[in-house]
Design an enzyme around this catalytic site. Structure first.
Site, short mmCIF file in Angstrom:
data_model
loop_
_atom_site.label_atom_id
_atom_site.label_comp_id
_atom_site.label_asym_id
_atom_site.label_seq_id
_atom_site.Cartn_x
_atom_site.Cartn_y
_atom_site.Cartn_z
CG HIS A 62 -1.85 1.05 1.20
ND1 HIS A 62 -1.94 2.02 2.12
CD2 HIS A 62 -3.23 0.99 1.16
CE1 HIS A 62 -2.59 2.95 2.10
NE2 HIS A 62 -4.21 2.36 1.21
CG ASP A 110 0.60 -2.38 6.28
OD1 ASP A 110 -0.57 -1.92 7.63
OD2 ASP A 110 0.52 -1.94 5.16
CD GLN A 135 -6.13 -4.60 3.85
OE1 GLN A 135 -7.59 -5.01 4.44
NE2 GLN A 135 -6.73 -3.16 3.74
CE LYS A 160 -7.10 -0.28 5.83
NZ LYS A 160 -8.00 -0.19 5.42
CB CYS A 208 -3.65 3.80 -1.73
SG CYS A 208 -4.34 4.98 -1.63
C1 LIG Z 1 -2.31 -2.88 3.72
C2 LIG Z 1 -2.27 -1.51 3.96
N1 LIG Z 1 -1.51 -0.95 4.98
C3 LIG Z 1 -1.93 0.69 5.32
C4 LIG Z 1 -2.96 1.14 5.13
C5 LIG Z 1 -3.50 2.88 5.14
O1 LIG Z 1 -4.45 2.66 6.49
P1 LIG Z 1 -5.19 4.21 7.06
O2 LIG Z 1 -5.68 5.08 5.88
O3 LIG Z 1 -5.57 3.88 8.11
O4 LIG Z 1 -3.38 4.42 7.47
C6 LIG Z 1 -4.29 0.04 4.30
C7 LIG Z 1 -5.64 1.01 3.82
O5 LIG Z 1 -6.11 0.15 3.13
C8 LIG Z 1 -3.61 -1.15 3.57
O6 LIG Z 1 -5.08 -1.38 3.46
#
Ligand SMILES: Cc1ncc(COP(=O)(O)O)c(C=O)c1O
Length: 408
Positions: A116, A195, A198, A221, A366
């Site tokens: 992401h 990270d 998900q 999430k 993203c």
């Molecule tokens: C894999 C992953 N990392 C990071 C994020 C970023 O999350 P946030 O927008 O809550 O910072 C997302 C959001 O969709 C994501 O899917």
């Protein structure tokens, strides 16, 4: 009581088909009521008050961190700090690492092509400011990490390997046990950052077993309020990590020419935190536990993902021009499914779904480097969570067929 009845949104909109869970999750009543209760009866700032209300807020804030250490099997609350979301947590981590590790030209950071932007852009900013190399590990035909490529790219100048645990586009869950083993045997000095945005909502995570150095994830999430991001770090590493941000609440003392940072984890949490958001995360984690914990969540979601793949097999016979950007195997995935078609522009497709009360997301999600590696500009994504049903999935494919048939 059915699982769905815990979520007021489905009472207000009985026909809603909510399939945008990779973006954010709906909130159960206990989270909503908990926030209301706290604001009505317990609210005050933490850290700075000796009075009851401040203490009640402090208990809630601290209790939330206790719940997080239980959730991911961290050792103690000093390993957990909060910020606004996963994105802010990674940014704080990256900027703090630049100074603490003295990252400079020729040092290398390894990411995967499935990241992401939250786990790409902060490193690219670091590249611009320090001259470090940022390299991307390939994916294999099943959208899993290509381990041969990881091993080849894990050269001695790699200081950090930062990977998503699960892709928000393909749904692939990376084999982090194998990643851990490769890193620890080939380049044990490099940091292993995950990270978990998900991943933590869907699977039991154990940061100790996986020997993860730092992990970030995002509360919303996981059914908490928005505005709460979690950074886990091994205490032994956090002690040596110089915070790149500072201010009130994050210091021991301040003089005109110097300051001393507070202890862990406060030194990474300057300013008034999102106390109510932290409380909502506590209630969300309690809710997960009350419905049977990860065992039950994994059971429900495995069934939903398997049903989606079955429906997809039927669907693609009728519409062979539609492509799934992700594996057709049940194993090694979460319930995130991205589709591409040339028949209709994806934003028109998303509008057509929205007109029928189906919430899906269209675009690059993203993850532009991933899109580019697949030679596509975007996809339509449906993503599942514990309150979804087979009927939701049926409705998605029915409507998808209806829309595509109308443009044939
Ligand atoms: C894999 C992953 N990392 C990071 C994020 C970023 O999350 P946030 O927008 O809550 O910072 C997302 C959001 O969709 C994501 O899917």
């Amino acid at each position: 009581m059915s699982l769905r009845s815990h979520f007021p949104i489905f009472t207000y909109y009985p026909d809603l088909v909510y399939l945008d869970n990779a973006s954010t999750a709906q909130k159960p009543s206990v989270v909503i009521e908990g926030m209301k209760h706290h604001m009505e009866q317990e609210y005050a700032n933490i850290h700075r008050g000796a009075y009851n209300l401040s203490e009640a807020s402090e208990v809630l804030y601290h209790g939330s961190k206790e719940a997080v250490i239980w959730l991911i099997n961290a050792r103690e609350t000093s390993e957990i700090s909060y910020s606004y979301n996963a994105t802010s947590a990674i940014n704080i981590l990256v900027t703090s690492l630049i100074a603490s590790l003295d990252l400079k030209k020729w040092d290398k950071v390894l990411l995967s092509r499935a990241e992401h932007h939250a786990n790409t852009v902060p490193w690219l900013i670091a590249k611009n400011t320090t001259g470090i190399e940022v390299e991307f590990v390939d994916l294999d035909v099943d959208f899993q990490l290509d381990f041969a490529d990881l091993e080849a790219k894990l050269t001695s100048n790699v200081r950090v390997v930062s990977l998503t645990a699960a892709s928000n586009v393909t749904g692939a869950v990376f084999d982090l046990i194998r990643v851990r083993d490769v890193i620890r045997s080939k380049n044990p000095d490099s940091l292993f950052i995950v990270d978990g945005s998900q991943w933590v909502p869907h699977f039991q995570v154990d940061v100790q077993t996986l020997d993860i150095d730092y992990m970030v994830f995002t509360g919303h999430k996981l059914m908490s309020d928005t505005g709460i991001g979690i950074m886990y770090g091994k205490k032994s590493l956090l002690k040596k990590l110089t915070p790149s941000i500072g201010g009130g609440g994050a210091i021991n003392w301040v003089r005109e020419d110097s300051f001393a940072p507070a202890g862990l984890p406060s030194r990474f949490e300057p300013g008034t935190p999102h106390i109510i958001g932290a409380g909502s995360l506590l209630r969300a984690i309690e809710f997960m536990e009350s419905i049977g914990g990860y065992k039950e969540i994994e059971r429900i979601e495995k069934d939903l993902a398997s049903y989606t793949l079955k429906k997809w097999q039927e669907f693609k016979k009728q519409f062979p021009e539609v492509r799934l950007i992700g594996s057709e195997k049940e194993e090694g995935r979460i319930g995130v499914f991205s589709f591409v078609t040339e028949k209709i522009h994806i934003s028109d497709l998303a509008d057509a779904f929205a007109d029928r009360e189906i919430c899906v997301r269209a675009g690059h999600h993203c993850a532009e480097p991933l899109m580019q590696s697949q030679w596509i500009s975007g996809s339509i994504r449906m993503s599942l969570f514990l309150y979804n049903t087979h009927e939701d999935i049926d409705r998605f494919f029915e409507v998808f067929k209806e829309i595509l048939s109308s443009v044939r």
